[in-house]
Each structure stands twice: as structure tokens, then as C-alpha cells.
Motif scaffolding. Structure first.
Motif, PDB file in Angstrom:
ATOM      1  N   ARG A 142      18.374  23.448  27.098  1.00 38.96           N
ATOM      2  CA  ARG A 142      18.385  22.347  26.139  1.00 38.96           C
ATOM      3  C   ARG A 142      18.439  20.965  26.793  1.00 38.96           C
ATOM      4  O   ARG A 142      17.751  20.045  26.339  1.00 38.96           O
ATOM      5  CB  ARG A 142      19.555  22.496  25.163  1.00 38.96           C
ATOM      6  N   PRO A 143      19.247  20.735  27.832  1.00 37.92           N
ATOM      7  CA  PRO A 143      19.244  19.388  28.428  1.00 37.92           C
ATOM      8  C   PRO A 143      17.867  18.960  28.933  1.00 37.92           C
ATOM      9  O   PRO A 143      17.471  17.802  28.737  1.00 37.92           O
ATOM     10  CB  PRO A 143      20.266  19.503  29.566  1.00 37.92           C
ATOM     11  N   LEU A 144      17.144  19.879  29.562  1.00 34.88           N
ATOM     12  CA  LEU A 144      15.795  19.550  30.024  1.00 34.88           C
ATOM     13  C   LEU A 144      14.885  19.247  28.845  1.00 34.88           C
ATOM     14  O   LEU A 144      14.097  18.297  28.880  1.00 34.88           O
ATOM     15  CB  LEU A 144      15.228  20.702  30.854  1.00 34.88           C
ATOM     16  N   LEU A 145      14.990  20.035  27.789  1.00 36.29           N
ATOM     17  CA  LEU A 145      14.202  19.778  26.584  1.00 36.29           C
ATOM     18  C   LEU A 145      14.540  18.415  25.997  1.00 36.29           C
ATOM     19  O   LEU A 145      13.640  17.646  25.624  1.00 36.29           O
ATOM     20  CB  LEU A 145      14.444  20.883  25.564  1.00 36.29           C
ATOM     21  N   ASP A 146      15.832  18.095  25.894  1.00 37.18           N
ATOM     22  CA  ASP A 146      16.227  16.780  25.377  1.00 37.18           C
ATOM     23  C   ASP A 146      15.633  15.657  26.215  1.00 37.18           C
ATOM     24  O   ASP A 146      15.157  14.640  25.683  1.00 37.18           O
ATOM     25  CB  ASP A 146      17.743  16.654  25.338  1.00 37.18           C
ATOM     26  N   TYR A 147      15.677  15.819  27.522  1.00 36.13           N
ATOM     27  CA  TYR A 147      15.115  14.806  28.413  1.00 36.13           C
ATOM     28  C   TYR A 147      13.619  14.614  28.134  1.00 36.13           C
ATOM     29  O   TYR A 147      13.126  13.484  28.004  1.00 36.13           O
ATOM     30  CB  TYR A 147      15.339  15.221  29.863  1.00 36.13           C
ATOM     31  N   ARG A 148      12.899  15.706  28.026  1.00 37.29           N
ATOM     32  CA  ARG A 148      11.455  15.593  27.818  1.00 37.29           C
ATOM     33  C   ARG A 148      11.120  15.044  26.431  1.00 37.29           C
ATOM     34  O   ARG A 148      10.125  14.333  26.274  1.00 37.29           O
ATOM     35  CB  ARG A 148      10.807  16.961  28.060  1.00 37.29           C
ATOM     36  N   ARG A 149      11.946  15.336  25.453  1.00 34.06           N
ATOM     37  CA  ARG A 149      11.738  14.728  24.140  1.00 34.06           C
ATOM     38  C   ARG A 149      12.001  13.216  24.215  1.00 34.06           C
ATOM     39  O   ARG A 149      11.354  12.421  23.513  1.00 34.06           O
ATOM     40  CB  ARG A 149      12.635  15.393  23.104  1.00 34.06           C
ATOM     41  N   GLY A 150      12.913  12.814  25.082  1.00 32.62           N
ATOM     42  CA  GLY A 150      13.122  11.391  25.306  1.00 32.62           C
ATOM     43  C   GLY A 150      11.901  10.724  25.911  1.00 32.62           C
ATOM     44  O   GLY A 150      11.550   9.593  25.539  1.00 32.62           O
ATOM     45  N   LEU A 151      11.222  11.411  26.819  1.00 31.69           N
ATOM     46  CA  LEU A 151      10.002  10.857  27.416  1.00 31.69           C
ATOM     47  C   LEU A 151       8.941  10.611  26.358  1.00 31.69           C
ATOM     48  O   LEU A 151       8.279   9.567  26.347  1.00 31.69           O
ATOM     49  CB  LEU A 151       9.453  11.818  28.473  1.00 31.69           C
ATOM     50  N   LEU A 152       8.776  11.571  25.458  1.00 29.83           N
ATOM     51  CA  LEU A 152       7.795  11.385  24.384  1.00 29.83           C
ATOM     52  C   LEU A 152       8.173  10.210  23.501  1.00 29.83           C
ATOM     53  O   LEU A 152       7.312   9.398  23.131  1.00 29.83           O
ATOM     54  CB  LEU A 152       7.696  12.666  23.551  1.00 29.83           C
ATOM     55  N   ALA A 153       9.464  10.112  23.173  1.00 34.43           N
ATOM     56  CA  ALA A 153       9.905   9.008  22.323  1.00 34.43           C
ATOM     57  C   ALA A 153       9.675   7.665  23.005  1.00 34.43           C
ATOM     58  O   ALA A 153       9.247   6.688  22.370  1.00 34.43           O
ATOM     59  CB  ALA A 153      11.379   9.178  21.968  1.00 34.43           C
ATOM     60  N   GLU A 154       9.944   7.593  24.305  1.00 31.21           N
ATOM     61  CA  GLU A 154       9.809   6.319  25.017  1.00 31.21           C
ATOM     62  C   GLU A 154       8.355   5.952  25.272  1.00 31.21           C
ATOM     63  O   GLU A 154       7.938   4.805  25.021  1.00 31.21           O
ATOM     64  CB  GLU A 154      10.558   6.381  26.348  1.00 31.21           C
ATOM     65  N   HIS A 155       7.564   6.897  25.752  1.00 32.47           N
ATOM     66  CA  HIS A 155       6.239   6.557  26.271  1.00 32.47           C
ATOM     67  C   HIS A 155       5.083   6.862  25.331  1.00 32.47           C
ATOM     68  O   HIS A 155       4.001   6.281  25.492  1.00 32.47           O
ATOM     69  CB  HIS A 155       6.015   7.264  27.608  1.00 32.47           C
ATOM     70  N   LEU A 156       5.276   7.757  24.383  1.00 36.05           N
ATOM     71  CA  LEU A 156       4.206   8.046  23.437  1.00 36.05           C
ATOM     72  C   LEU A 156       4.478   7.439  22.062  1.00 36.05           C
ATOM     73  O   LEU A 156       3.549   7.048  21.363  1.00 36.05           O
ATOM     74  CB  LEU A 156       3.982   9.555  23.303  1.00 36.05           C
ATOM     75  N   ALA A 157       5.749   7.386  21.669  1.00 39.91           N
ATOM     76  CA  ALA A 157       6.088   6.821  20.353  1.00 39.91           C
ATOM     77  C   ALA A 157       6.611   5.399  20.439  1.00 39.91           C
ATOM     78  O   ALA A 157       6.789   4.746  19.409  1.00 39.91           O
ATOM     79  CB  ALA A 157       7.122   7.710  19.662  1.00 39.91           C
TER      80      ALA A 157
END
Length: 276
Positions: A142-157
Motif C-alpha cells: 500500500r505505501p508504494l501504491l499511495d506514492y504512485r497515486r501521488g505521482l498521478l495527482a501531481e503530474h497528470l492531474a
């Protein structure tokens, strides 16, 4: 937008998400994979796992994670990573393994998008959403997943608030699990958001922690980006020194990560041959 620090995978340990090896642990294979991976030798590291990856889901996931990471650092090798992911997906036998494979697929699609190879943003969102549905809140991945969801939020959204919340969840989870390498990535991105808002003290602290962890772990392939990131938050004289050191390491690593090239000073001219 920078692409550095967007590719962490956790070190293997009991109950952890399948990763590409880490400095901890007593298993000779884990140590060998980590040594190669930390120096940017992803194909060699993947070759060590290949005998197991054809029939064992954890090994297949670890191999896929290595090849996905290679894509982010080199902007190449997407076909090999896709093949490895298909194998991992086929071998996955429970929700934890299926969720981990979906997390890697989301990261591969994200890498393709941010590096300008092919726009796969919708696939990245879908895969990470699937991973979130499959991975229970207490799951090691889950921590890795949370991190990668943060990347999408920052750089794609372009949603820094959502990104910050995701990075903080990942940071707390990495700390609970003792995953130092993932902590170096969450420190880096939390610091990047702080810098974006003009919080120089907070940014400098986060970048410094990220660099310290990488140096302590011997994560050589990720050290030049950490030096360059810290240079953005320090006085000019110190920034010059940090970027010069980052450029030296960048050349030592054969021009990797490829996306760092335009951010660093050029190599100094060669000394003339005294005999000439």
C-alpha cells in the motif's frame, strides 16, 4: 516537470510487496539483485531472477518491477517490461499479487506518459485504481501504491493537495515498514511540493533527507537526481557544487537517468595532451 524519484520499489522482506531487491536481508540473490539495480544494471539484475520468474509469482513481480524502473530511467525497454508484466499477471494467484502487478502496470503507463513515449494516462489511472481495490489497507504494497497515486495527482492531474495527502500516507507507511528507500522518494516529493509553495526550509530538509538515505543505502543510480533536487533549495554557491557533483555522477552512470541531462552543467573540457 521533472521525472526523478518516480520509480521506487520496496526491498524484499517477509510480507513485503515484491520489489527489485534492497540492501537489507541475508539472501544472496536479494543482495546481488540490489547491487546491480542500484548501479543501473537492470537487465543483469532481471537475468538473475529469470530462472524463477517463469513459474513463481513473487519472482515474476520482482523482475517486472526492475524492467519498469529501467523504463523510467532510460525511456526505453517498454516492450520488455510489458512482456514481464504479462508473465507476472498470469502467475498472480491472490489479490495481493494481482494488486502488486496492477501497481506496476500503472507505473509503466505513467512512465510512458510523463516521458512522452505514448500517452497512457487513462491506463495508469485505471491500473492504480484496480490495485487500490485489490490491496487491503494493511497490505505491504500500500505505501508504494499511495506514492504512485501521488505521482498521478501531481503530474497528470496537477492537484498538489491530493498529491501531498498521498505522499504523506506513503511516507507514514514506509516509516512503519522500515522501507528506507521508499522514504527517500516520499521525502523528495514532499520537498518538491514545499519548494513549489516557497517553503525553502521545509524543502531543503526533505531534499537533504532524501539524499542522505540514498548515500547511506548506496543507491548510486538515484544519487545524481537527489543532488540536483537539493541544489534547487540552497544558496547559489552550494548549488553550483551540488550540480557539479551530480553531473560527475551522471557521467559515471553512463548518462542515466536520461531526463537529467538538460539540468546539469556540461562536462569540463579535457586537458590538452602534454606530449602534444
Amino acid at each position: 516537470m521533472r521525472s526523478e524519484d518516480q520509480v521506487p520499489v520496496p526491498a524484499p522482506r517477509p510480507g513485503a510487496a515484491p520489489g527489485a531487491g534492497g540492501p537489507a536481508g541475508d539472501d544472496p540473490l536479494d543482495r546481488a539483485v540490489w547491487r546491480l539495480r542500484s548501479r543501473g544494471c537492470w537487465l543483469d539484475a532481471a537475468a538473475l531472477l529469470e530462472p524463477y520468474a517463469a513459474r513463481q509469482a513473487p519472482a515474476a513481480l520482482r523482475r517486472a518491477a526492475l524492467l519498469v524502473e529501467r523504463c523510467m530511467f532510460t525511456a526505453a525497454g517498454f516492450a520488455e517490461a510489458e512482456d514481464a508484466l504479462r508473465t507476472a499477471e498470469a502467475l498472480a494467484g491472490d489479490d495481493g499479487e494481482r494488486g502488486a502487478a496492477a501497481c506496476e502496470r500503472g507505473q509503466l503507463a505513467y512512465a510512458s506518459t510523463v516521458l512522452g513515449v505514448r500517452d497512457r494516462a487513462d491506463e495508469a489511472r485505471s491500473a492504480l485504481g484496480r490495485a487500490a481495490a485489490l490491496l487491503a489497507p494493511g497490505e505491504a504494497a500500500r505505501p508504494l501504491l499511495d506514492y504512485r497515486r501521488g505521482l498521478l495527482a501531481e503530474h497528470l492531474a496537477d492537484s498538489p493537495d491530493a498529491a501531498r495527502a498521498a505522499y504523506r500516507r506513503a511516507h507514514a507507511g514506509a516509516a512503519d515498514q522500515g522501507d528506507a528507500l521508499l522514504l527517500s522518494f516520499t521525502w523528495r516529493h514532499l520537498a518538491g511540493l514545499a519548494l513549489r509553495e516557497g517553503e525553502l526550509t521545509e524543502a531543503r530538509h526533505g531534499f537533504t533527507e532524501s539524499l542522505r538515505i540514498r548515500e547511506e543505502l548506496g543507491f548510486l543510480i538515484g544519487t545524481a537526481p537527489a543532488l540536483a533536487a537539493l541544489a534547487d533549495a540552497v544558496p547559489d554557491d552550494e548549488a553550483v557544487r551540488l550540480r557539479t557533483e551530480a553531473a560527475r555522477l551522471f557521467r559515471l552512470m553512463g548518462g542515466l537517468p536520461t531526463w537529467l541531462a538538460g539540468q546539469l552543467p556540461p562536462a569540463p573540457p579535457e586537458e590538452p595532451d602534454a606530449a602534444g
